[in-house]
Structure formats: structure tokens, C-alpha cells
Design a protein around this motif. Structure first.
Motif, mmCIF file in Angstrom:
data_model
loop_
_atom_site.group_PDB
_atom_site.id
_atom_site.type_symbol
_atom_site.label_atom_id
_atom_site.label_comp_id
_atom_site.label_asym_id
_atom_site.label_seq_id
_atom_site.Cartn_x
_atom_site.Cartn_y
_atom_site.Cartn_z
ATOM 1 N N THR A 168 13.352 11.981 -11.126
ATOM 2 C CA THR A 168 12.494 10.813 -11.179
ATOM 3 C C THR A 168 11.657 10.797 -9.906
ATOM 4 O O THR A 168 12.200 10.786 -8.806
ATOM 5 N N THR A 169 10.352 10.817 -10.087
ATOM 6 C CA THR A 169 9.438 10.939 -8.961
ATOM 7 C C THR A 169 8.793 9.600 -8.623
ATOM 8 O O THR A 169 8.349 8.882 -9.513
ATOM 9 N N ILE A 170 8.768 9.278 -7.333
ATOM 10 C CA ILE A 170 7.997 8.151 -6.835
ATOM 11 C C ILE A 170 7.069 8.680 -5.754
ATOM 12 O O ILE A 170 7.255 9.805 -5.260
ATOM 13 N N TYR A 171 6.057 7.883 -5.413
ATOM 14 C CA TYR A 171 5.035 8.335 -4.473
ATOM 15 C C TYR A 171 4.880 7.374 -3.309
ATOM 16 O O TYR A 171 5.043 6.169 -3.454
ATOM 17 N N CYS A 172 4.484 7.943 -2.183
ATOM 18 C CA CYS A 172 4.144 7.158 -1.011
ATOM 19 C C CYS A 172 2.876 7.768 -0.405
ATOM 20 O O CYS A 172 2.782 8.989 -0.270
ATOM 21 N N LEU A 173 1.915 6.920 -0.073
ATOM 22 C CA LEU A 173 0.671 7.379 0.551
ATOM 23 C C LEU A 173 0.744 7.174 2.056
ATOM 24 O O LEU A 173 1.286 6.161 2.521
ATOM 25 N N THR A 174 0.183 8.118 2.801
ATOM 26 C CA THR A 174 0.182 7.997 4.251
ATOM 27 C C THR A 174 -0.995 8.764 4.842
ATOM 28 O O THR A 174 -1.348 9.842 4.347
ATOM 29 N N PRO A 175 -1.601 8.237 5.891
ATOM 30 C CA PRO A 175 -2.638 9.006 6.581
ATOM 31 C C PRO A 175 -2.043 10.288 7.175
ATOM 32 O O PRO A 175 -0.933 10.276 7.716
#
Length: 115
Positions: free
Chosen positions: A2-9
Motif C-alpha cells: 500500500t503506497t502513500i506519498y509525501c511531497l518535499t522540496p
């Protein structure tokens, strides 16, 4: 998986090189790590939160089962459920780091991977 995402500079992500845990810049104020699940919400969040961002943006692809901190799915103001990570993100749960690409239409995913 199960994949989740996080955005970051990318510049912020670079400060965690060689470390075993990651926490975003707003972690102390928020008390959790914002994440998203599914492509539709990913693009919605990227275009809302990083609309005017002009630096390199990375997508952390996370295997939810490997995250050692508690994950709670909570409803946001937009009525969608988002995974929130209540504690540091162990970097061994990050299975891939991808680069986002900014166009006139908004953020898209660059399919090349950094790891």
C-alpha cells in the motif's frame, strides 16, 4: 504494498541525507506529517500547496506497511481522507524518490526515479 506519498522540496530533503528519519519543516506546528494516497489526490495537493513553488519538488513514495510511526486517516476540509503520520518517518519505508515537474497546467510526475 500500500503506497502513500509525501511531497518535499529537494533542498530540504537533502538535509536528511544519511539520516534514518525524516520530518518536514512544519512538523512541530502540525504535529504530524502530511501524506496523500492515490494519483488524483497527489496532483490536487501538489497544485494546491506548491502552486507558486519554483524549486525542485520531490515525491517520496512510501510503503505504508513499513512506516513505524502511527498512521491515521483523517478527513480534511476538502472532505477527502488523508494519511497523517504521527511521528518521524523512518526512511527505510521510502521505497522510491521521484521528481515532480512543473508545467503551465500544474505539477506532473517525472517518471525517472532518484532511488
Amino acid at each position: 504494498m500500500t503506497t502513500i506519498y509525501c511531497l518535499t522540496p529537494a533542498s530540504y530533503w537533502a538535509t536528511f541525507a544519511g539520516k534514518s528519519e525524516y520530518v518536514p519543516r512544519d512538523y512541530k506546528e502540525e504535529g504530524f506529517i502530511h501524506a496523500t494516497k492515490g494519483d488524483n489526490l497527489l496532483y490536487k495537493v501538489a497544485n494546491r500547496v506548491y502552486h507558486n513553488f519554483d524549486e525542485e519538488l520531490l515525491l517520496l513514495v512510501i510503503d505504508e506497511a513499513l512506516v513505524t510511526s502511527e498512521i491515521k486517516y483523517e478527513q480534511a476540509k476538502d472532505k477527502n481522507l488523508y494519511p497523517h503520520i504521527y511521528g518521524p518517518l523512518n526512511v527505510d519505508a521510502i521505497v522510491e524518490v521521484k521528481t515532480m515537474h512543473h508545467t503551465k497546467e500544474g505539477w506532473t510526475l517525472n517518471f525517472s526515479s532518484r532511488i
